[in-house]
Design a protein around this motif. Structure first.
Motif, PDB file in Angstrom:
ATOM      1  N   SER A 132       7.498  -6.540 -27.709  1.00 40.00           N
ATOM      2  CA  SER A 132       8.613  -5.837 -28.333  1.00 40.00           C
ATOM      3  C   SER A 132       9.829  -6.749 -28.523  1.00 40.00           C
ATOM      4  CB  SER A 132       9.024  -4.637 -27.471  1.00 40.00           C
ATOM      5  OG  SER A 132      10.215  -4.061 -27.936  1.00 40.00           O
ATOM      6  N   GLU A 134      12.657  -5.682 -28.188  1.00 40.54           N
ATOM      7  CA  GLU A 134      13.653  -5.100 -27.291  1.00 40.54           C
ATOM      8  C   GLU A 134      13.585  -5.644 -25.868  1.00 40.54           C
ATOM      9  OE1 GLU A 134      15.974  -3.111 -28.582  1.00 40.54           O
ATOM     10  OE2 GLU A 134      14.926  -3.532 -30.465  1.00 40.54           O
ATOM     11  N   TYR A 139      14.660  -3.210 -20.381  1.00 40.03           N
ATOM     12  CA  TYR A 139      13.383  -2.857 -21.007  1.00 40.03           C
ATOM     13  C   TYR A 139      12.232  -3.142 -20.046  1.00 40.03           C
ATOM     14  CZ  TYR A 139       9.582  -2.730 -24.432  1.00 40.03           C
ATOM     15  OH  TYR A 139       8.424  -2.434 -25.116  1.00 40.03           O
ATOM     16  N   LYS A 142      12.105  -0.530 -17.336  1.00 41.56           N
ATOM     17  CA  LYS A 142      11.643   0.755 -17.875  1.00 41.56           C
ATOM     18  C   LYS A 142      10.132   0.765 -18.073  1.00 41.56           C
ATOM     19  CE  LYS A 142      12.360   3.954 -21.763  1.00 41.56           C
ATOM     20  NZ  LYS A 142      13.107   4.175 -23.040  1.00 41.56           N
ATOM     21  N   GLN A 143       9.581  -0.347 -18.556  1.00 50.50           N
ATOM     22  CA  GLN A 143       8.158  -0.402 -18.866  1.00 50.50           C
ATOM     23  C   GLN A 143       7.270  -0.599 -17.640  1.00 50.50           C
ATOM     24  OE1 GLN A 143       6.967   0.232 -21.985  1.00 50.50           O
ATOM     25  NE2 GLN A 143       9.123   0.618 -22.482  1.00 50.50           N
ATOM     26  N   LYS A 168      22.110  -7.685 -26.386  1.00 46.91           N
ATOM     27  CA  LYS A 168      21.526  -7.664 -25.045  1.00 46.91           C
ATOM     28  C   LYS A 168      22.515  -8.239 -24.032  1.00 46.91           C
ATOM     29  CE  LYS A 168      16.805  -8.052 -26.789  1.00 46.91           C
ATOM     30  NZ  LYS A 168      15.568  -8.855 -26.821  1.00 46.91           N
TER      31      LYS A 168
END
Length: 236
Positions: A132, A134, A139, A142-143, A168
């Motif tokens: 990604s 992102e 991130y 979160k993943q 970012k």
């Protein structure tokens, strides 16, 4: 130094042994250590602490939950390959792995993994590849937060791209957050990093932490372990 299992797994076995045989924790740890060929747990810990890997196969044994490892090399000298070898070895040990890349496509990574291991399964349940745009500290957290277990491995390709986009957070902030996260989750974070081009001009034998290319400020002391690749060899 090859143990039958990572240290954190051996500790878990000691806890189970303590309950099963009504031992003290010290007695259980020493019994586990003797099974590994050491007279005591303190001796095993000392050997592990002072262990320096000589090959890529030994590198995973050198890493412990909460570690932040930096892998540095000039372009094309094998830093991504080394990170992928770590991932493949961790999968074989039953560890959950993530590989976040801002550099490679998923197809390219699968090709590299398949070249390194002919038995590699692209849809292996213990490996998640993420490309990604992102990718950042938030991130990554979160993943991974619902999947990580102690000793899981998270690789980031590569360090200098994490704050390339201005939307970012600064690189320093991201690495600080990920260091706290690694300790809390007891996972291992691996960061692939570029080496400054001036390293070649200086004619040094091997790169060091001082040769890491830093377009933006970063306290390199956040990484508690580092390994550098040159001419197919690894240097701790």
């Amino acid at each position: 130094m090859k143990l039958t299992a990572p240290v954190h797994v051996l500790k878990g076995k000691a806890k189970a042994l303590k309950r099963a045989q009504s031992l003290t924790m010290t007695e259980a740890l020493d019994q586990i250590a003797r099974a590994e060929g050491f007279s005591s747990w303190s001796l095993l810990q000392s050997k592990v602490k002072n262990f320096t890997p000589q090959t890529t196969e030994e590198l995973l044994d050198y890493l412990h939950p909460g570690d932040l490892l930096l892998i540095g090399a000039r372009p094309g000298l094998g830093k991504t390959t080394l990170a992928l070898q770590l991932v493949l070895q961790a999968i074989k040990e039953g560890r959950q792995c993530f590989f976040f890349s801002l550099e490679y496509s998923k197809t390219a990574l699968i090709e590299k993994l398949s070249t390194l291991d002919r038995q590699f399964e692209p849809d292996h349940p213990l490996l998640k590849l993420d490309m990604s745009d992102e990718i950042s500290s938030d991130y990554i957290v979160k993943q991974t937060k619902d999947w990580l277990t102690e000793g899981s491995l998270v690789a980031v390709d590569y360090l200098q791209l994490l704050d390339q986009n201005r939307n970012k957070p600064p690189l320093q902030q991201q690495i600080e957050e990920l260091k706290i996260y690694a300790r809390a989750k007891k996972c291992i974070l691996v960061f692939i990093s570029q080496i400054d081009r001036r390293f070649d001009e200086d004619g040094q034998a091997i790169p060091t932490i001082k040769d890491v290319r830093l377009p933006n400020p970063l306290d390199m002391g956040l990484f508690n372990k580092s390994v550098f690749v040159k001419n197919g060899q690894i240097y701790i």
